[in-house]
Motif scaffolding. Structure first.
Motif, PDB file in Angstrom:
ATOM      1  N   ASP A  25       0.844  -1.206   0.000  1.00 41.46           N
ATOM      2  CA  ASP A  25       0.000   0.000   0.000  1.00 41.46           C
ATOM      3  C   ASP A  25       0.869   1.243   0.000  1.00 41.46           C
ATOM      4  N   SER A  26       1.493   1.519  -1.154  1.00 40.87           N
ATOM      5  CA  SER A  26       2.361   2.687  -1.305  1.00 40.87           C
ATOM      6  C   SER A  26       2.493   2.997  -2.793  1.00 40.87           C
ATOM      7  N   PRO A  27       2.663   4.292  -3.150  1.00 42.23           N
ATOM      8  CA  PRO A  27       2.852   4.617  -4.574  1.00 42.23           C
ATOM      9  C   PRO A  27       4.067   3.920  -5.174  1.00 42.23           C
ATOM     10  N   VAL A  28       5.126   3.742  -4.363  1.00 40.63           N
ATOM     11  CA  VAL A  28       6.338   3.104  -4.855  1.00 40.63           C
ATOM     12  C   VAL A  28       6.752   2.029  -3.851  1.00 40.63           C
ATOM     13  N   VAL A  29       7.058   0.834  -4.371  1.00 38.23           N
ATOM     14  CA  VAL A  29       7.560  -0.266  -3.542  1.00 38.23           C
ATOM     15  C   VAL A  29       8.855  -0.746  -4.163  1.00 38.23           C
ATOM     16  N   LYS A 716      -5.539   4.250 -22.211  1.00 37.54           N
ATOM     17  CA  LYS A 716      -6.115   4.601 -20.930  1.00 37.54           C
ATOM     18  C   LYS A 716      -5.739   3.540 -19.905  1.00 37.54           C
ATOM     19  N   PRO A 717      -5.213   3.935 -18.750  1.00 41.37           N
ATOM     20  CA  PRO A 717      -4.712   2.958 -17.769  1.00 41.37           C
ATOM     21  C   PRO A 717      -5.851   2.213 -17.077  1.00 41.37           C
ATOM     22  N   ALA A 718      -6.249   1.079 -17.658  1.00 41.07           N
ATOM     23  CA  ALA A 718      -7.258   0.265 -16.983  1.00 41.07           C
ATOM     24  C   ALA A 718      -6.746  -0.204 -15.630  1.00 41.07           C
ATOM     25  N   LEU A 719      -5.418  -0.436 -15.536  1.00 38.95           N
ATOM     26  CA  LEU A 719      -4.759  -0.780 -14.266  1.00 38.95           C
ATOM     27  C   LEU A 719      -3.541   0.132 -14.142  1.00 38.95           C
ATOM     28  N   PRO A 720      -3.537   1.123 -13.246  1.00 38.29           N
ATOM     29  CA  PRO A 720      -2.415   2.071 -13.143  1.00 38.29           C
ATOM     30  C   PRO A 720      -1.260   1.488 -12.336  1.00 38.29           C
ATOM     31  N   TRP A 721      -0.788   0.306 -12.743  1.00 39.75           N
ATOM     32  CA  TRP A 721       0.283  -0.367 -12.022  1.00 39.75           C
ATOM     33  C   TRP A 721       1.441  -0.621 -12.965  1.00 39.75           C
ATOM     34  N   LEU A 722       2.647  -0.517 -12.445  1.00 40.94           N
ATOM     35  CA  LEU A 722       3.858  -0.878 -13.172  1.00 40.94           C
ATOM     36  C   LEU A 722       4.717  -1.740 -12.259  1.00 40.94           C
ATOM     37  N   LEU A 723       4.934  -2.999 -12.649  1.00 43.27           N
ATOM     38  CA  LEU A 723       5.776  -3.910 -11.896  1.00 43.27           C
ATOM     39  C   LEU A 723       6.919  -4.336 -12.804  1.00 43.27           C
ATOM     40  N   ILE A 724       8.167  -4.019 -12.386  1.00 39.74           N
ATOM     41  CA  ILE A 724       9.331  -4.240 -13.232  1.00 39.74           C
ATOM     42  C   ILE A 724      10.377  -5.011 -12.437  1.00 39.74           C
ATOM     43  N   ASP A 725      10.903  -6.086 -13.028  1.00 41.65           N
ATOM     44  CA  ASP A 725      11.893  -6.934 -12.364  1.00 41.65           C
ATOM     45  C   ASP A 725      13.270  -6.660 -12.952  1.00 41.65           C
ATOM     46  N   ASP A 726      14.172  -6.064 -12.127  1.00 42.19           N
ATOM     47  CA  ASP A 726      15.567  -5.804 -12.505  1.00 42.19           C
ATOM     48  C   ASP A 726      15.656  -5.114 -13.873  1.00 42.19           C
ATOM     49  N   PRO A 727      15.175  -3.863 -13.984  1.00 40.88           N
ATOM     50  CA  PRO A 727      15.024  -3.231 -15.297  1.00 40.88           C
ATOM     51  C   PRO A 727      16.293  -2.597 -15.844  1.00 40.88           C
ATOM     52  N   THR A 745       8.540  10.569 -12.125  1.00 41.62           N
ATOM     53  CA  THR A 745       7.497  11.302 -12.869  1.00 41.62           C
ATOM     54  C   THR A 745       6.229  10.453 -12.999  1.00 41.62           C
ATOM     55  N   LEU A 746       6.417   9.163 -13.356  1.00 42.84           N
ATOM     56  CA  LEU A 746       5.260   8.301 -13.502  1.00 42.84           C
ATOM     57  C   LEU A 746       4.490   8.143 -12.196  1.00 42.84           C
ATOM     58  N   SER A 747       5.210   8.111 -11.087  1.00 41.38           N
ATOM     59  CA  SER A 747       4.561   7.929  -9.791  1.00 41.38           C
ATOM     60  C   SER A 747       3.920   9.225  -9.293  1.00 41.38           C
ATOM     61  N   LYS A 748       4.679  10.329  -9.302  1.00 45.85           N
ATOM     62  CA  LYS A 748       4.191  11.567  -8.694  1.00 45.85           C
ATOM     63  C   LYS A 748       3.192  12.288  -9.581  1.00 45.85           C
ATOM     64  N   GLN A 749       3.406  12.260 -10.927  1.00 46.01           N
ATOM     65  CA  GLN A 749       2.567  13.055 -11.812  1.00 46.01           C
ATOM     66  C   GLN A 749       1.488  12.251 -12.528  1.00 46.01           C
ATOM     67  N   HIS A 750       1.768  10.996 -12.820  1.00 45.80           N
ATOM     68  CA  HIS A 750       0.800  10.188 -13.589  1.00 45.80           C
ATOM     69  C   HIS A 750       0.034   9.184 -12.724  1.00 45.80           C
ATOM     70  N   GLY A 751       0.316   9.170 -11.428  1.00 51.98           N
ATOM     71  CA  GLY A 751      -0.481   8.354 -10.530  1.00 51.98           C
ATOM     72  C   GLY A 751      -0.290   6.852 -10.675  1.00 51.98           C
ATOM     73  N   ARG A 752       0.886   6.434 -11.162  1.00 51.11           N
ATOM     74  CA  ARG A 752       1.131   4.999 -11.303  1.00 51.11           C
ATOM     75  C   ARG A 752       1.677   4.421  -9.996  1.00 51.11           C
ATOM     76  N   GLN A 753       1.155   3.266  -9.602  1.00 43.99           N
ATOM     77  CA  GLN A 753       1.724   2.533  -8.475  1.00 43.99           C
ATOM     78  C   GLN A 753       2.839   1.649  -9.031  1.00 43.99           C
ATOM     79  N   ILE A 754       4.062   1.838  -8.523  1.00 49.66           N
ATOM     80  CA  ILE A 754       5.243   1.222  -9.113  1.00 49.66           C
ATOM     81  C   ILE A 754       5.848   0.246  -8.115  1.00 49.66           C
ATOM     82  N   VAL A 755       6.160  -0.991  -8.615  1.00 52.98           N
ATOM     83  CA  VAL A 755       6.876  -2.005  -7.839  1.00 52.98           C
ATOM     84  C   VAL A 755       8.103  -2.388  -8.655  1.00 52.98           C
TER      85      VAL A 755
END
Length: 810
Positions: A25-29, A716-727, A745-755
């Motif tokens: 439960d955080s914008p960035v993990v 359109k972000p049907a799911l505003p999530w980005l999960l990236i493994d060792d990018p 930018t993606l997290s603070k301005q575009h509202g994406r939850q990033i893991v």
């Protein structure tokens, strides 16, 4: 409410040992761990909990489901909690046991596909992303990149039209889409061939009917009817159905047997018997009976005791008291000797059976291989022989004896040649390569016979192998049989004596009985002979006529009468059989005529339907061509101006010094389905090659990463999530810094939850600093995954919240 990932609980899943709970439960993990610690397993667990499947692993390992449960456990479990998903469950729990999943993911199938294509970038997928989005199928309608193009341009209706009319482009595709059309197309030439065949069969059937009719007329002539009698006339049918001669034949046969019996009796009766002959016979019978009883009380009892002991081993031996002693001893001696020989032979052969089995197995393998080769060669040479040769050739491998596998009759009744040889000759006569086919067929039959013999020999040899218990029992049996053999040898003289006594007594008794019966037979036989004259309506036996001549006269008359009736009955039966066969042929004639008529009507109807279908297929081809032209025009007008611009901006942001930028291109040909391919463009203008050939390893990784981000951001972000493994594989410090800024930018301005999961600690610390909370209600979760001393996985969870800078505030 914006969809958010809330928490994840994992138990014995892949590299995770034990149970761990991960807050999300955080914008960035940010997740850190050494190689093999389980950070990729956490991301795979999120994918399983959301979609109910692990598509990222399935792409690289089709048997991935056998490795989902930790090697030290028997069941794995994943539980995930989300919020903000409309009309969907906010929690899910999935178990994995024995390569089977139980439970359902949180997302719908549509959202699951969106997550797999635009939200989750697995480590194994990152390096191969460009290849994954360049599908190798000719139509390319199922590649993720092509699906994206269709979604972007709204080509669903045109694609559905092109897809629906695709089969019309080639009639071979109609096998599945329009099986009835293909069936009609194939059925027309088959019907024409069938009509021709039926017409030939009809002509042959008419010839058979004519031949049978002439045969029945010939049989009626033998039965006494006029020549050229109509076989369907009441007179002919009455004669054919009559069985009046059968009772007369039976009566004559009985009289003939009775006459023969009387002749035999008369030949044995020639003279009378005197009183002196009768007294001598009675005295001799008494003496021989007393001698036989004396032998039975002595040596006979000893012989009986030996046979009683042998009864435990041979239950079917003849008893010396109820049969001749010499015969009983001879049979017993032969039986014991044969059993001794058999037991010794079995023991001697047992040593050789194992070697023989091995040799037979090797020979059977070679014979089967040779038969397989011969079958291929026979099939090759028999292919040109037409349908008849193919039918005969299909039967030949099943012929292992003289019994026909079709009609089950013995071919040896009609020919001295083997059935297999006859079939081989018939096949050879139908092909242009008759010599080779006959040679191969003959060799195949010989090889098959050799294989059958070898398999039979192997079964026999395998059945002869003895167990230890059987071998010991045989040795005991041999010892006991040797004792019986010795006892029988010692009783030879006593048996000969008993045989003589028995023969003398039997002869004396038989002689006495014959003398007593001889006087009565002569009178009885002459009376019986007079009855035959009455039965046959012949002249009686005269007083001076010898009885033997009268009996011969009666017998000759009976034989002539039987021959005449037998010929007439045989002709009637043959005629009846021919009439029955003629009736069957008449029915077949009617059926053939109806089949020819029905097939002609069906052929006309199918031909008319095919004309209509061909016209509709031509119309469908034209409509499909126009739809493809319209779709190509839309793609060429819109595609490069939308996605390429977004991908270019992202790539330039991460690799500002790279002279090439990746882009999409369309094929030069207007035909075929929508096909999105990749290329590179010079920033100064002009085209390059494929990004994998034009970009460095680091920039290639950057191109793949930005392509994934472009795909995510272009809709359109049907799911505003980005999960990236060792990018950040193969990236330098500049690329990493630019990438961190892009994530911020993606997290603070575009509202994406990033893991994001990384394995390098300095990079983890750098990203934690760059992505730290920048305003109130902004948060960051850092997770360090490792293992305890007992091998179980442990989680070090650190939430970070925004804290005002007091120095700046002051």
């Amino acid at each position: 409410m914006t969809p958010r990932l809330k928490s994840l609980t994992v138990t014995d899943f892949r590299s995770i040992r034990g149970t761990v709970t991960v807050p999300l439960d955080s914008p960035v993990v940010l997740i850190h761990g050494q190689n093999g610690s389980g950070k990729t397993s956490l991301l795979s667990a999120i994918e399983l909990g959301l979609t109910g499947h692990v598509a990222s692993l399935a792409r690289v390992d089709p048997s991935f489901d056998s490795h989902l449960v930790h090697k030290a456990a028997t069941e794995g479990r994943v539980s995930i909690t989300v919020e903000g998903l409309t009309d969907l469950s906010q929690t899910a729990e999935i178990k994995s046991t024995n390569r089977k999943f139980s439970g359902k993911g949180v997302l719908s199938p549509l959202l699951s596909r969106f997550y797999g294509e635009r939200c989750y970038l697995a480590q194994s997928t990152l390096a191969r992303l460009l290849e994954i989005y360049q599908h190798k199928d000719a139509r390319l309608t199922e590649s993720p990149l092509t699906k994206f193009v269709k979604d972007l341009l709204g080509l669903d209706q045109l694609d559905a039209l092109v897809e629906g009319l695709h089969d019309a482009g080639d009639v071979r595709r109609l096998r599945i889409g329009a099986p009835l059309f293909w069936d009609v197309r194939d059925a027309i030439p088959k019907l024409e061939t069938e009509i021709t065949r039926l017409t030939k069969d009809q002509s042959a059937l008419n010839a058979d009917i004519l031949q049978l009719t002439e045969s029945v007329q010939a049989k009626l002539l033998v039965m006494g009817l006029p020549e050229q009698t109509d076989i369907r006339s009441p007179q002919a049918l009455s004669q054919l159905q009559s069985e009046a001669s059968e009772p007369e034949l039976q009566r004559l046969a009985k009289i003939r047997r009775d006459i023969g019996a009387v002749i035999e009796q008369w030949s044995s009766v020639r003279s009378g018997v005197t009183a002196q002959e009768r007294d001598a016979a009675e005295a001799r019978s008494k003496i021989t009976a007393e001698s036989l009883q004396h032998w039975r009380d002595g040596s006979g009892k000893q012989l009986e005791s030996v046979f009683a002991a042998m009864a435990a081993y041979f239950s079917d031996l003849p008893s010396p008291s109820s049969t001749r002693p010499t015969h009983a001893r001879s049979v017993a001696l032969q039986t014991v000797s044969a059993e001794l020989k058999r037991c010794s032979s079995v023991l001697a052969r047992d040593v050789d059976d194992t070697k023989q089995l091995a040799a037979l197995d090797e020979g059977i393998g070679k014979s089967r291989s040779r038969i397989a080769v011969l079958d291929e060669q026979i099939a090759k040479h028999a292919a040109a022989a037409g349908s008849l040769a193919e039918a005969l050739n299909s039967i030949l491998p099943h012929v292992h004896s003289e019994e026909c596998p079709v009609c089950r009759r013995n071919f040896g009744e009609v020919s001295e040649k083997p059935l297999s040889e006859y079939l081989a000759r018939q096949i050879s006569a139908l092909t242009a390569s008759a010599g080779r086919l006959q040679a191969h067929s003959k060799e195949r039959v010989e090889a098959a016979a050799s294989l059958v013999n070898a398999e039979r020999s192997r079964g026999i040899a395998a059945g002869r192998v003895l167990t230890t218990e059987a071998r010991d029992e045989l040795k005991t049996r041999v010892a006991r049989l040797s004792e019986f053999d010795l006892a029988l040898q010692q009783l030879e003289t006593a048996v000969i004596e008993g045989e003589k006594c028995l023969n003398d007594a039997s002869e004396a008794s038989a002689s006495l009985n014959a003398l007593r019966a001889k006087d009565q037979k002569a009178t009885t036989i002459r009376a019986a002979a007079q009855k035959f004259a009455v039965y046959l309506s012949l002249r009686e036996v005269g007083e001076s006529e010898p009885l033997a001549e009268a009996l011969q006269r009666f017998q000759s008359h009976v034989s002539k009468s039987e021959d005449a009736l037998t010929a007439k009955e045989s002709a009637r039966r043959d005629a009846n059989a021919s009439v029955k066969q003629l009736n069957v042929l008449e029915v077949q004639k009617k059926e053939l005529a109806k089949a020819i008529s029905d097939n002609k009507e069906r052929l006309l109807r199918m031909s008319q339907l095919k004309v209509v279908a061909d016209r509709r297929i031509a119309q469908a081809k034209e409509l499909s061509r126009r739809a493809r032209d319209q779709r190509t025009a839309i793609v060429r007008r819109v595609f490069n101006e939308s996605l390429n611009a977004l991908w270019r901006d992202l790539f330039v942001r991460l690799a500002p010094d790279e002279p090439f930028v990746p882009a999409f291109a369309l094929p030069e040909s207007d035909g075929g389905a929508v096909e999105a391919v990749l290329e590179t463009l010079y920033r100064s203008g002009g085209k390059g090659g494929n990004p994998r050939a034009m970009l460095s390893a680091g920039n290639l990784n950057t191109a793949a990463l930005t392509l994934f981000l472009a795909l995510h951001l272009s809709v359109k972000p049907a799911l505003p999530w980005l999960l990236i493994d060792d990018p950040v594989q193969s990236m330098d410090e500049v690329h990493i810094a630019q990438f961190a800024a892009l994530l911020r930018t993606l997290s603070k301005q575009h509202g994406r939850q990033i893991v994001v999961a990384v394995h390098e600690k300095p990079l983890f610390d750098y990203l934690a600093l760059e992505l730290s909370p920048a305003f109130q209600n902004d948060r960051l979760i850092t997770i360090d995954i490792g293992r305890a001393a007992d091998g179980k996985s442990v989680i070090d969870y650190e939430p970070q919240v925004w804290v005002p800078d007091r120095a700046i505030a002051a």
